[in-house]
Design a protein around this motif. Sequence first.
Motif, short mmCIF file in Angstrom:
data_model
loop_
_atom_site.label_atom_id
_atom_site.label_comp_id
_atom_site.label_asym_id
_atom_site.label_seq_id
_atom_site.Cartn_x
_atom_site.Cartn_y
_atom_site.Cartn_z
N LEU A 1 -20.18 -8.52 -4.75
CA LEU A 1 -19.25 -7.84 -3.84
C LEU A 1 -17.87 -8.41 -4.07
N ARG A 2 -16.86 -7.56 -4.01
CA ARG A 2 -15.50 -8.01 -4.27
C ARG A 2 -14.57 -7.47 -3.18
N LEU A 3 -13.76 -8.36 -2.61
CA LEU A 3 -12.82 -7.91 -1.57
C LEU A 3 -11.73 -7.05 -2.19
N ILE A 4 -11.54 -5.87 -1.64
CA ILE A 4 -10.42 -5.00 -2.00
C ILE A 4 -9.43 -5.07 -0.84
N ASP A 5 -8.26 -5.58 -1.11
CA ASP A 5 -7.21 -5.74 -0.09
C ASP A 5 -5.93 -5.17 -0.67
N ALA A 6 -5.63 -3.91 -0.34
CA ALA A 6 -4.49 -3.24 -0.96
C ALA A 6 -3.88 -2.23 -0.01
N VAL A 7 -2.54 -2.15 -0.03
CA VAL A 7 -1.81 -1.14 0.74
C VAL A 7 -1.69 0.11 -0.10
N ALA A 8 -1.95 1.26 0.49
CA ALA A 8 -1.89 2.52 -0.24
C ALA A 8 -0.44 2.89 -0.55
N ARG B 1 17.41 -6.96 14.22
CA ARG B 1 16.99 -5.99 15.23
C ARG B 1 16.54 -4.66 14.62
N THR B 2 16.84 -4.40 13.35
CA THR B 2 16.45 -3.12 12.75
C THR B 2 15.11 -3.18 12.04
N TRP B 3 14.46 -4.36 12.03
CA TRP B 3 13.15 -4.45 11.38
C TRP B 3 12.16 -3.54 12.10
N GLN B 4 11.39 -2.76 11.34
CA GLN B 4 10.43 -1.84 11.93
C GLN B 4 9.08 -1.95 11.24
N PRO B 5 7.99 -2.01 12.00
CA PRO B 5 6.67 -1.95 11.38
C PRO B 5 6.42 -0.56 10.81
N ASN B 6 5.69 -0.48 9.72
CA ASN B 6 5.40 0.83 9.15
C ASN B 6 4.14 0.77 8.29
N GLU B 7 3.57 1.94 8.00
CA GLU B 7 2.31 2.03 7.28
C GLU B 7 2.41 1.57 5.83
N ARG B 8 3.60 1.60 5.26
CA ARG B 8 3.76 1.15 3.88
C ARG B 8 3.89 -0.37 3.80
N ALA B 9 4.08 -1.03 4.97
CA ALA B 9 4.30 -2.48 5.01
C ALA B 9 5.43 -2.87 4.07
N TRP B 10 6.49 -2.08 4.09
CA TRP B 10 7.60 -2.26 3.16
C TRP B 10 8.90 -2.36 3.96
N ARG C 1 -1.12 -7.13 6.99
CA ARG C 1 0.21 -7.37 6.43
C ARG C 1 1.14 -7.75 7.58
N TRP C 2 1.95 -8.76 7.35
CA TRP C 2 2.76 -9.29 8.45
C TRP C 2 4.04 -9.91 7.91
N SER C 3 4.97 -10.08 8.82
CA SER C 3 6.25 -10.72 8.51
C SER C 3 6.62 -11.68 9.63
N LEU C 4 7.46 -12.63 9.33
CA LEU C 4 8.09 -13.50 10.33
C LEU C 4 9.54 -13.05 10.44
N VAL C 5 9.95 -12.63 11.65
CA VAL C 5 11.22 -11.93 11.82
C VAL C 5 12.04 -12.61 12.91
N ASP D 1 2.25 -5.18 10.50
CA ASP D 1 2.42 -3.79 10.08
C ASP D 1 1.12 -3.03 10.27
N PRO D 2 1.18 -1.77 10.71
CA PRO D 2 -0.02 -0.93 10.76
C PRO D 2 -0.32 -0.39 9.36
N ALA D 3 -0.56 -1.30 8.43
CA ALA D 3 -0.63 -0.95 7.02
C ALA D 3 -1.77 0.02 6.71
N ALA D 4 -1.47 1.05 5.95
CA ALA D 4 -2.48 1.99 5.47
C ALA D 4 -3.02 1.48 4.14
#
Length: 478
Positions: free
Chosen positions: A381-388, A458-467, A449-453, A248-251
């Motif tokens: 230092l602390r890793l921040i890993d979060a989707v907006a 066929r309707t799965w779509q990458p998106n910025e929300r990774a949802w 963010r990623w999925s195994l599809v 996903d092109p996660a934001a």
Amino acid sequence: MLALAVATAGCERRPDVGAVIVSANGAEPELSLAPIDDNDMARRLLTDSVAQGLVRFDAAGQIVPGVAARWIVTDEGRTYIFRLRDTPWADGRPMRAAEVVAILRRRLQQRARNPLSPYLTALDSIVEMTPEVIQIELSRPRPDLLKLFAQPDMAIVHPRRSIGSGPMRIVGKSGQITRLRPIPDPDRAADEQEEPQPEDDVLLIAERPAAGIARFSARRSDLFTGGTIAEWPLVAAAGIENADVRLDPAAGLFGLAVSRPEGFLAAAENRAAIALAIDRGALVQAFAPGWQATEDLLPAALDSASPPAKAPWQAVAAQDRQATARARVAAWREAGNDTPTIRIALPAGAGGTLLWARIAADLYAVGIRPVRVAPDDEADLRLIDAVAPFDSGRWYLGHACQTCSEAATQAIEAARLAPSLAERARAIAAADRLLADDVAFVPIARPLRWSLVAPRLRTWQPNERAWHPLNGVRRDPN
């Protein structure tokens, strides 16, 4: 019965028949108004499937109707009026505006510990105008409100009966396996709707990511969703075909926040040495070629009055960055200080270890001694890993500012309280500039963010929300 269906799915490529089998990280999911852990993807998916909010995200990450059929926004984003659909609760009772208002108010109570509450402080009132109409008034304009209301954290769940209104319903449950089935669209005539087929059912399995990846590798599921950097190396180890791996092109944010600005990290130029030392291109290539590195805190202007602020360290040419960082560490040592030791809080798992290896090698190369600590341990230092959850600079600044300067903190607060969009935009731009100059956050990349599809989806779509909502895994529900 459900467990048998999963166990007998076979190890060859799954045919396009029968229920879609989806696995996601989590324990046995339950539907309630309790806060949802960001890491409990199974519960988030279940909640979104059977208890939609006023609005929701579709398969492309766009806002579509949920409980509300339509809405209007007036007064520069200060007033939202929602007209409810003719949607019954799962037990057949009609849903009324008064119930929805009471549930939303409960969602926003401080004791509910809703993670979205800090971004909903402008809400003044939620009232029933008629049995089918709700009005939400805000003290300050918030044109981005709909994306917050589309999150599972704002789902309309009946507080006593723990039920919702769809777009799917639970038709079977066995431990960590839940069978979901689409319900008829209340806005469409019965003769206009296709009867749900067995292939439209979804078996949602809550399990550890390693088990979900192994299940997909054995062709016993169609989708593993919600993957993060922690589990990423397991994909290659499981021998998953490249065509089945989707990014996903996660934001959002993926970088190191300064959580203890003391010792070597007390000075901005030394914090800049950390940013200069990290080879972002090599780091992202070590994980996934499609993963996007970044040097900016904000991904775009968003609701800021200016383009993303550039930190002074970004002006250093790529070929000179490690040498510049090494010189700053040397100056620290020459001033009579010991070799700087930096504790870095990173996630557990194989992905966390690979990330640690890349960052540690870069820091050792410039004379810094890194120490890995657990995510909840005391760290420098602390890793921040979060989707907006929505597209506002204030979310990025608030998450990045762990211990930033007083001026930056005041600018972020000014953005929250700004009475107009123009003033908000100026405050966000000011805070962005202050954080960049202060090097309070070291950007590395967009969230991985990623999925195994499986090919049948066929309707799965990458998106910025990774949802990826479960009612959209087989066909477009709209």
